[in-house]
Design a protein around this motif. Structure first.
Motif, PDB file in Angstrom:
ATOM      1  N   GLU A   1      -6.621   6.022   1.257  1.00 60.49           N
ATOM      2  CA  GLU A   1      -6.945   6.742   2.494  1.00 60.49           C
ATOM      3  C   GLU A   1      -5.781   7.600   2.976  1.00 60.49           C
ATOM      4  O   GLU A   1      -5.966   8.683   3.528  1.00 60.49           O
ATOM      5  N   GLN A   2      -4.567   7.073   2.721  1.00 62.69           N
ATOM      6  CA  GLN A   2      -3.395   7.861   3.084  1.00 62.69           C
ATOM      7  C   GLN A   2      -3.315   9.119   2.218  1.00 62.69           C
ATOM      8  O   GLN A   2      -3.065  10.225   2.713  1.00 62.69           O
TER       9      GLN A   2
ATOM     10  N   ALA B   1      -5.929  11.452   3.430  1.00 62.56           N
ATOM     11  CA  ALA B   1      -5.588  12.063   4.718  1.00 62.56           C
ATOM     12  C   ALA B   1      -4.592  13.201   4.525  1.00 62.56           C
ATOM     13  O   ALA B   1      -4.644  14.221   5.208  1.00 62.56           O
ATOM     14  N   GLU B   2      -3.681  13.023   3.567  1.00 61.82           N
ATOM     15  CA  GLU B   2      -2.659  14.039   3.354  1.00 61.82           C
ATOM     16  C   GLU B   2      -3.105  15.096   2.365  1.00 61.82           C
ATOM     17  O   GLU B   2      -2.365  16.036   2.073  1.00 61.82           O
ATOM     18  N   GLY B   3      -4.283  14.935   1.834  1.00 61.17           N
ATOM     19  CA  GLY B   3      -4.834  15.980   0.974  1.00 61.17           C
ATOM     20  C   GLY B   3      -4.393  15.919  -0.475  1.00 61.17           C
ATOM     21  O   GLY B   3      -4.661  16.833  -1.251  1.00 61.17           O
ATOM     22  N   TYR B   4      -3.722  14.841  -0.896  1.00 64.34           N
ATOM     23  CA  TYR B   4      -3.311  14.726  -2.298  1.00 64.34           C
ATOM     24  C   TYR B   4      -4.514  14.451  -3.194  1.00 64.34           C
ATOM     25  O   TYR B   4      -4.502  14.764  -4.367  1.00 64.34           O
TER      26      TYR B   4
ATOM     27  N   LEU C   1       7.950  25.421  -3.776  1.00 63.15           N
ATOM     28  CA  LEU C   1       8.540  24.680  -2.653  1.00 63.15           C
ATOM     29  C   LEU C   1       9.901  24.097  -2.995  1.00 63.15           C
ATOM     30  O   LEU C   1      10.602  23.611  -2.118  1.00 63.15           O
TER      31      LEU C   1
ATOM     32  N   PRO D   1      -6.392  19.855  -6.450  1.00 64.73           N
ATOM     33  CA  PRO D   1      -5.721  20.913  -7.205  1.00 64.73           C
ATOM     34  C   PRO D   1      -4.782  21.695  -6.292  1.00 64.73           C
ATOM     35  O   PRO D   1      -5.196  22.230  -5.284  1.00 64.73           O
ATOM     36  N   PHE D   2      -3.527  21.745  -6.620  1.00 65.85           N
ATOM     37  CA  PHE D   2      -2.649  22.675  -5.909  1.00 65.85           C
ATOM     38  C   PHE D   2      -1.347  22.899  -6.648  1.00 65.85           C
ATOM     39  O   PHE D   2      -1.014  22.234  -7.614  1.00 65.85           O
TER      40      PHE D   2
ATOM     41  N   TYR E   1       0.830  -1.208   0.000  1.00 67.84           N
ATOM     42  CA  TYR E   1       0.000   0.000   0.000  1.00 67.84           C
ATOM     43  C   TYR E   1       0.864   1.258   0.000  1.00 67.84           C
ATOM     44  O   TYR E   1       0.539   2.258  -0.615  1.00 67.84           O
ATOM     45  N   LEU E   2       2.038   1.159   0.644  1.00 68.89           N
ATOM     46  CA  LEU E   2       2.954   2.300   0.673  1.00 68.89           C
ATOM     47  C   LEU E   2       3.516   2.570  -0.716  1.00 68.89           C
ATOM     48  O   LEU E   2       3.700   3.716  -1.117  1.00 68.89           O
TER      49      LEU E   2
ATOM     50  N   PHE F   1       2.733  23.761  -6.040  1.00 69.41           N
ATOM     51  CA  PHE F   1       3.813  23.901  -5.051  1.00 69.41           C
ATOM     52  C   PHE F   1       5.185  23.965  -5.686  1.00 69.41           C
ATOM     53  O   PHE F   1       6.169  23.537  -5.115  1.00 69.41           O
TER      54      PHE F   1
END
Lengths: 453, 453
Positions: free
Chosen positions: A58-59, A62-65, A84, A78-79, A14-15, A81
């Motif tokens: 779900e990961q 959770a992280e907003g991707y 960064l 949508p974002f 899953y990772l 970065f």
């Protein structure tokens, strides 16, 4: 959307799915609002269980991707970065190594390093380090410690107070901060000239204005301007070491009463007085009406413990508690309990009695060494109590020169000029002796005399 | 002047002479500027040695009751202290006894009280409690601890920094105070609504103005007014528990860059995440350019230790050090060395791994118990990480009512409304589970359900 992943054995599947999708988003291979394959579809494609895909999604969620829409599935968030990318260049770690060629350190904050009752302290640590004492102390400190301190200041300094007036802090400066916040930035504080430079710095950092009040042979003089609070060290003025006379004490208390001002009495090393009885504290004379009393265990036990206390007049307690009700304790609960037990068992009084003898011997050794090796041009000031004296040097030696000459032969002595806001014509250096052995004191003074005379 | 003293065997003769004269002065039997008999005369009168009288006189001199004139002798000092007579009435000590009928305390600041490695910690205490560690740490903290923390945050949170950026404090509030003094009272700080009430209180006590910034499901929203510093809890928003999305993180960092503002990232319980990977911290994404990172050992080790840390951007280090050069360490050096050693030996990582399992089980137990005992009217919020959840109650129960009903059956749960500056219509209570056993969690929830349903 095609997602092909070659699984490796290095981490959970899953990772690997999560990471592959994340990288695709970061590198813009997957663009905003694109839909991800359904969990079932991707599971079939990759030949993994639906649960594995679910964990990866779900990961990402959770992280907003990605974001999810009910009954529709998962979509790329949508974002932006790109900005960064600029990763700061890392410098190699800066290590704070001080060249260590100091053989005799006459630091006034050092204590005797043999006499501390390590084994008793250690036993008490063992006793109190247990699962009853995991949570934080009340912000005011542990009640048992506050009670022990109340009893201690009564028997040692005649200050009658109860536990509710005692507040535990991690040093004089944390107490000054607490008072500064409580009294507010409009408070004008009188401080001793010369005096503790850290006190001035702390008050000013908290936004309070300070007024330098000269000290004379009787202690700090009466303020001539409007002052709301006066910080003073009556038992052993820092740095000059004079003891405030009873007359000056009475006058100061009268001034405080007339002006509704408060006096902070910092009794930082009052425990060590070598001749006769201890001087009654301002707090005793005033019975804590206009006096806020500061005590510390830095001189009497260990500076490294960082435990101090402040005793407030009863009239201030209610508003001080209201003001600070969102505060938290700043001292380890275990250490507070150990200290309370140490005092309750009588160990503290025993230790103090022992240390008085130890420091008296050290001071006598110091004074004898000075009178043996130095001519009368060199004067000793402030030798009646405490853990340091001041030495007045002949004018031909500047403070800077004297310190430098000492440094060159491995001796550290300390400037007095930094304690003055407005300077002084006298050439004064501070010699603390708490941390040196009798031999070191003797040898150090002989060596100093050789380079200074 | 006649002085007659009947000596008793209770104390040294010089003390009895001292006390007799002192009392005579205080009661005005001896008046200002009267001369005391010479030492030799009084010694003959009282049949004691001259040395004994000398000791008594020197004590009186030191305390300012008398003054001396060269070659003339000792004279009573002039002063007035009638006004000192009013001694404050003492009330009996107020003891802070809380009635202890709480059987299940769902406090969010409690940790598991069995799992702490007492014996290892105790061995390390023994190792570091010795005469090398008597003096105070540098104000920034012990270098070994700062280095260990720098390595820890890199491996656990991807934050690349070196020891010089890490500063040791005694809690989040002491860090906020340090920042408040450093940035000054004109700094406007955005804080989360709802959020840690202690944060607001601390900032305001330091004279800074605060602006409540609403949080939504993605975390704190972008400030609309001018804000110089933004305090946020991205890993597990307090109290609502949502994890800030990557999109919001990116937007916040962009906002900070554009506005030259700083973000305080309080990562207070980021170590405990139960599903998937830890979320990358703001500090990692930004590489500590606009982010000030707060960490604590209160959740991971013991709240009672009072050790926390703050990691600053490199660009701030020089001025922060200059500003604070008169500060002193606020944490016991022994504890700092013990903690550094504990981390260096790998014990901290081991403890964390163990605690993740412990808390995951507790959380599962809690969630299972809630879904077993409560109907769907009761919603769980913020359960992805940390040591507490929030429970949203049906509107027929007020927060106050719910807490009171719980209290009546020996259960303590905590209000969420106090975290709001501007109130909320939702009925929310905070349930921490770190300090409860699995059995207690189960039983507590069953009991709660019985009174709340």
């Amino acid at each position: 959307m095609e997602l092909s992943i070659s699984f490796t054995g290095d981490s959970a599947k899953y990772l690997q799915i999560y990471e592959e999708i994340r990288q695709s988003i970061l590198t813009k291979r997957l663009l905003a609002h694109r839909q991800l394959p359904s969990k079932r579809t991707l599971a079939q494609t990759l030949d993994v269980s639906v649960h594995t895909v679910k964990e990866a999604y779900e990961q990402l969620l959770a992280e907003g991707y990605v974001y999810s829409k009910e009954r529709a599935g998962y979509f790329i968030a949508p974002f932006e970065f790109d900005w960064l990318q600029q990763v700061q260049q890392q410098n190699p770690p800066t290590s704070t190594i001080i060249s260590n060629d100091v053989h005799y350190d006459f630091h006034n904050g050092h204590v005797d390093n043999e006499a501390f009752p390590y084994s008793i302290w250690h036993k008490l640590l063992k006793k109190h380090l247990n699962n009853n004492n995991l949570s934080t102390s009340p912000w005011e400190g542990e009640l048992v410690l506050r009670s022990e301190i109340a009893r201690y200041v009564e028997r040692s300094r005649g200050v009658i107070c109860d536990a509710s007036q005692v507040f535990i802090y991690c040093g004089t400066q944390s107490q000054l901060q607490a008072l500064s916040h409580f009294f507010g930035p409009l408070t004008r504080v009188g401080i001793e000239e010369p005096g503790f430079k850290r006190v001035r710095a702390t008050l000013q950092q908290c936004g309070l204005s300070t007024e330098a009040i000269p000290v004379d042979n009787a202690g700090i003089t009466l303020p001539q301007k409007t002052i709301h609070m006066l910080y003073t060290t009556p038992a052993h003025q820092f740095p000059l070491g004079m003891i405030m006379t009873i007359e000056r004490r009475a006058a100061l208390l009268q001034w405080a009463n007339l002006n509704e001002a408060y006096i902070i009495e910092d009794d930082y090393d009052s425990e060590f007085r070598y001749k006769g009885l201890p001087i009654p504290s301002l707090a005793k004379m005033d019975q804590l009406q206009r006096v806020i009393y500061f005590g510390t265990f830095s001189k009497t036990l260990l500076p490294s413990l960082r435990i101090s206390y402040m005793i407030l007049p009863k009239s201030l307690i209610a508003s001080f508690i209201t003001f600070n009700h969102e505060q938290k304790s700043v001292v380890s609960r275990i250490d507070q309990l150990v200290l309370a037990d140490f005092i309750a068992q009588g160990q503290f009084d025993k230790h103090l009695a022992k240390m008085r003898t130890v420091y008296r011997k050290k001071q006598q050794t110091l004074l004898t060494a000075i009178s043996t090796h130095f001519s009368e041009e060199f004067q000793v000031i402030g030798e009646k109590s405490g853990l340091h004296i001041v030495m007045k040097l002949p004018e031909r030696l500047s403070e800077k020169k004297a310190i430098q000459l000492a440094q060159e032969i491995g001796i550290r002595v300390y400037p007095c000029s930094t304690s003055y806001q407005h300077g002084t014509d006298d050439v004064l250096v501070i010699l603390g002796y708490g941390g040196l052995t009798l031999q070191q004191i003797n040898d150090g003074i002989a060596l100093l005399a050789a380079v200074w005379q």
